[in-house]
Design a protein around this motif. Structure first.
Motif, mmCIF file in Angstrom:
data_model
loop_
_atom_site.group_PDB
_atom_site.id
_atom_site.type_symbol
_atom_site.label_atom_id
_atom_site.label_comp_id
_atom_site.label_asym_id
_atom_site.label_seq_id
_atom_site.Cartn_x
_atom_site.Cartn_y
_atom_site.Cartn_z
ATOM 1 N N SER A 72 75.573 49.744 38.109
ATOM 2 C CA SER A 72 75.330 50.783 38.201
ATOM 3 C C SER A 72 76.100 51.293 39.901
ATOM 4 N N GLY A 73 76.778 52.427 39.628
ATOM 5 C CA GLY A 73 77.528 52.956 40.939
ATOM 6 C C GLY A 73 78.441 51.949 41.457
ATOM 7 N N SER A 74 79.395 51.202 40.503
ATOM 8 C CA SER A 74 80.126 50.070 41.092
ATOM 9 C C SER A 74 81.409 49.873 40.308
ATOM 10 N N THR A 75 81.784 50.626 39.252
ATOM 11 C CA THR A 75 82.773 50.367 38.488
ATOM 12 C C THR A 75 84.082 51.494 38.847
ATOM 13 N N ASN A 76 83.825 52.408 39.294
ATOM 14 C CA ASN A 76 85.052 53.257 39.920
ATOM 15 C C ASN A 76 85.571 54.093 38.651
ATOM 16 N N GLY A 77 84.614 54.476 37.740
ATOM 17 C CA GLY A 77 85.148 55.338 36.607
ATOM 18 C C GLY A 77 85.546 54.698 35.461
ATOM 19 N N LYS A 78 85.602 53.114 35.541
ATOM 20 C CA LYS A 78 85.918 52.609 34.442
ATOM 21 C C LYS A 78 85.227 51.349 33.968
ATOM 22 N N ILE A 79 84.903 50.817 32.711
ATOM 23 C CA ILE A 79 84.108 49.778 32.452
ATOM 24 C C ILE A 79 85.275 48.831 32.577
ATOM 25 N N ASP B 244 73.326 48.041 32.463
ATOM 26 C CA ASP B 244 73.248 49.537 33.400
ATOM 27 C C ASP B 244 74.538 50.060 33.676
ATOM 28 N N LEU B 245 75.199 51.129 33.246
ATOM 29 C CA LEU B 245 76.388 51.466 33.821
ATOM 30 C C LEU B 245 76.160 53.001 34.338
ATOM 31 N N SER B 246 75.260 53.330 35.064
ATOM 32 C CA SER B 246 74.866 54.509 35.235
ATOM 33 C C SER B 246 75.631 54.958 36.429
ATOM 34 N N ASN B 247 75.804 56.135 36.875
ATOM 35 C CA ASN B 247 76.295 56.528 38.216
ATOM 36 C C ASN B 247 77.707 55.931 38.527
ATOM 37 N N ASN B 248 78.506 55.846 37.680
ATOM 38 C CA ASN B 248 80.001 55.433 37.646
ATOM 39 C C ASN B 248 80.698 56.453 37.495
ATOM 40 N N GLY B 249 80.652 57.433 37.087
ATOM 41 C CA GLY B 249 81.601 58.473 36.831
ATOM 42 C C GLY B 249 82.467 58.335 35.807
ATOM 43 N N LEU B 250 81.887 57.650 34.588
ATOM 44 C CA LEU B 250 82.323 57.141 33.210
ATOM 45 C C LEU B 250 82.717 58.563 32.811
ATOM 46 N N LYS B 251 83.900 58.745 31.900
ATOM 47 C CA LYS B 251 84.325 59.967 31.200
ATOM 48 C C LYS B 251 83.999 59.342 29.701
ATOM 49 N N THR B 252 84.265 58.204 29.206
ATOM 50 C CA THR B 252 84.183 57.986 27.798
ATOM 51 C C THR B 252 83.455 56.645 27.459
ATOM 52 N N ILE B 253 83.022 56.193 26.510
ATOM 53 C CA ILE B 253 82.475 55.061 26.194
ATOM 54 C C ILE B 253 83.302 54.291 25.045
ATOM 55 N N PRO B 254 84.164 53.433 25.069
ATOM 56 C CA PRO B 254 85.137 53.128 24.043
ATOM 57 C C PRO B 254 84.752 52.514 23.070
ATOM 58 N N ALA B 255 85.560 52.007 21.932
ATOM 59 C CA ALA B 255 84.953 51.411 20.725
ATOM 60 C C ALA B 255 84.870 49.817 21.013
ATOM 61 N N ASP B 256 85.374 49.431 22.116
ATOM 62 C CA ASP B 256 84.995 47.912 22.684
ATOM 63 C C ASP B 256 83.551 47.608 22.705
ATOM 64 N N ILE B 257 82.539 48.726 23.185
ATOM 65 C CA ILE B 257 81.328 48.449 23.382
ATOM 66 C C ILE B 257 80.678 47.741 22.060
ATOM 67 N N ALA B 258 81.391 47.818 20.933
ATOM 68 C CA ALA B 258 80.894 47.375 19.633
ATOM 69 C C ALA B 258 80.986 45.823 19.604
ATOM 70 N N LYS B 259 81.674 45.142 20.703
ATOM 71 C CA LYS B 259 81.705 43.834 20.754
ATOM 72 C C LYS B 259 80.264 43.190 21.287
ATOM 73 N N LEU B 260 79.534 43.942 21.966
ATOM 74 C CA LEU B 260 78.420 43.266 22.428
ATOM 75 C C LEU B 260 77.268 43.387 21.623
ATOM 76 N N LYS B 261 77.433 42.394 20.588
ATOM 77 C CA LYS B 261 76.552 42.434 19.415
ATOM 78 C C LYS B 261 75.155 42.297 19.613
ATOM 79 N N ASN B 262 74.533 41.850 20.979
ATOM 80 C CA ASN B 262 73.456 41.640 21.148
ATOM 81 C C ASN B 262 72.716 42.529 22.075
#
Length: 471
Positions: A87-94, A108-126
């Protein structure tokens, strides 16, 4: 070769082999049998490692080490990273490295100024929990639904009085999955924008299949208090108000509750948050707003075991009428279920009529009730089935709901039906006051496929208001 065969069965097959076959079996075949037994024993004694990782319970996740940077996670020696707080540490990008952490179950990716969540999120199967609140999201890739273990995504802040009604389509979809409402989950997965409010999504198309517990529109019917048995119903806006009730007191009771379709199945824990207040000034010099809660159990597609349960005894009526509000919440949060048990013991309703300056207990109950309702409304797995705003007036304008003694039926109905705005026609139905069920116009019992509550309103026995002592 031996899949599905137990060791005893395997041994029996080998030991019962005919002697002439065994004697003619060469050493190579015997070696194969021996290797098969060894492999079988190894497979049954060794811990199984499926393609996926063993999921942790909430309690186990709570006790896991939290990694706060990609560098820290990548430098671990033999420690599986299951919990990340960026949270608050990725400067707008995962960071791309995140998607290589296959064992992560809480992110937890909160408060990072993220605009989108990409399709790569599907790699985190667990992944089970994904926190995205406090970002500037405009798009979430639908690939997120490929995460079969995902239980909760937090985007909407549930604080400051916000409730489940404010959740996004994605959050609501996962809630429906958690509750076992798979048809609704699959329907929500089709939404073109996973970030839009679920209420906006439900109301954006008339032909959308919306479950009854998500209807937000209400129809208000009225039954005269002089009728008995199977009774005629009229719209509560079409009756003539009783002006003689001005500046008097009312008793409001719950008469019936019908849970045709609530989220989840089986027995439901249903929490009622009541609020009563005057409309316009009142001649009575005392507080004119009250809150009261009750908790009931009711089975799916059934009526709750209640009849004429007191809510407010002696609620003041103002010059212009009275406001009665009721939130009916299906409680699924275990923490909140424990809280609702407090209100199971309060059976007598709020006895406003006996309030005195030396007996402030009613006011204190009201304060607790209001706070409890706010907490339960903010629980993400608690679904508001009814949110009733029953403003009863004396103006006889044909639009507002009018106030007189009798029974008020509140149905939750769909906004549209067959691609047209839906209006409930009360003249097609009657109501059996002996059992709380609907009939057709001829009096034949029918199963009405709506959730509804019924309240009765009667004039309270007037008591002289105690004089207010000088301060």
């Amino acid at each position: 070769m031996f899949k599905g065969i137990g060791f005893m069965e395997l041994n029996k097959i080998l030991m019962n082999k005919p002697q002439n076959v065994m004697s003619s079996t060469n050493k190579n075949n015997m070696r194969i049998y021996s290797i098969a037994i060894i492999l079988f024993l190894f497979a049954t004694c060794s811990p199984k490692k499926e393609s996926g990782y063993s999921l942790l319970s909430d309690g186990e996740l709570e006790n896991q080490k939290i990694f706060t940077s990609v560098q820290e996670a990548s430098s671990t020696q033999g420690i599986e990273v299951v919990k990340m707080d960026l949270s608050g540490s990725t400067n707008g990008k995962i960071p791309d490295e995140i998607f290589d952490l296959e064992h992560v179950q809480y992110l937890d990716l909160s408060n990072n100024g993220l605009k989108t969540i990409p399709a790569d999120i599907a790699k985190l199967k667990n992944l089970q929990y994904l926190i995205l609140s406090g970002n500037e999201l405009s798009e979430i890739d639908p690939a997120i639904f490929e995460l079969e273990n995902l239980r909760d995504v937090e985007i909407t802040s549930m604080s400051a009085g916000k409730s489940e009604q404010n959740m996004t389509v994605l959050e609501t979809a996962l809630l429906m999955k958690d509750l076992g409402e798979m048809a609704e989950y699959n329907e929500l997965k089709k939404a073109p924008n996973l970030l839009m409010s679920s209420n906006e999504y439900y109301e954006s198309a008339c032909d959308r299949d919306v479950p009854p517990f998500k209807y937000s529109k209400h129809a208000y019917g009225y039954i005269s208090n002089t009728s008995t048995g199977v009774s005629n119903i009229v719209a509560a806006s079409s009756i003539t108000s009783d002006a003689a009730l001005r500046n008097k007191r009312l008793n409001i009771n719950m008469a019936f509750l019908r849970a045709y379709d609530y989220p989840g199945g089986g027995e439901h824990n249903v929490f009622f948050g009541f609020h009563g207040s005057t409309i316009g000034s009142t001649s009575v010099q005392t507080d004119t707003e009250y809150d009261y809660n009750r908790d009931f159990k009711v089975n799916e597609d059934d009526e709750a075991a209640l009849r004429s349960v007191p809510v407010f005894n002696g609620l003041f009526i103002g010059r212009d009428g009275v406001l009665f509000q009721c939130d009916v919440i299906n409680v699924n949060n275990k923490r909140d279920e424990r809280m609702t048990q407090i209100f199971q013991g309060i059976r007598s309703g709020m006895d406003i009529i006996n309030i005195t300056q030396t007996n402030p207990a009613v006011g204190m109950v009201g304060d607790v009730a209001e706070k409890a309702l706010n907490i339960i409304q903010s629980g993400k797995r608690n679904v508001t089935v009814h949110k009733v705003e029953l403003g009863l007036h004396f103006n006889n304008n044909g639009v507002d709901l009018q106030l007189r003694e009798g029974s008020y039926i509140i149905l939750t109905v769909p906004p549209c039906l067959n691609n047209a705005p839906f209006t409930f026609d009360w003249s097609k139905y009657k109501f059996d006051k002996t059992n709380g069920n609907f009939t057709d116009a001829a009096g034949t019992p029918i199963s009405l496929k709506f959730n509804y509550v019924v309240f009765t309103i009667t004039k309270a026995v007037q008591q002289q208001t105690p004089p207010i002592a000088p301060i």
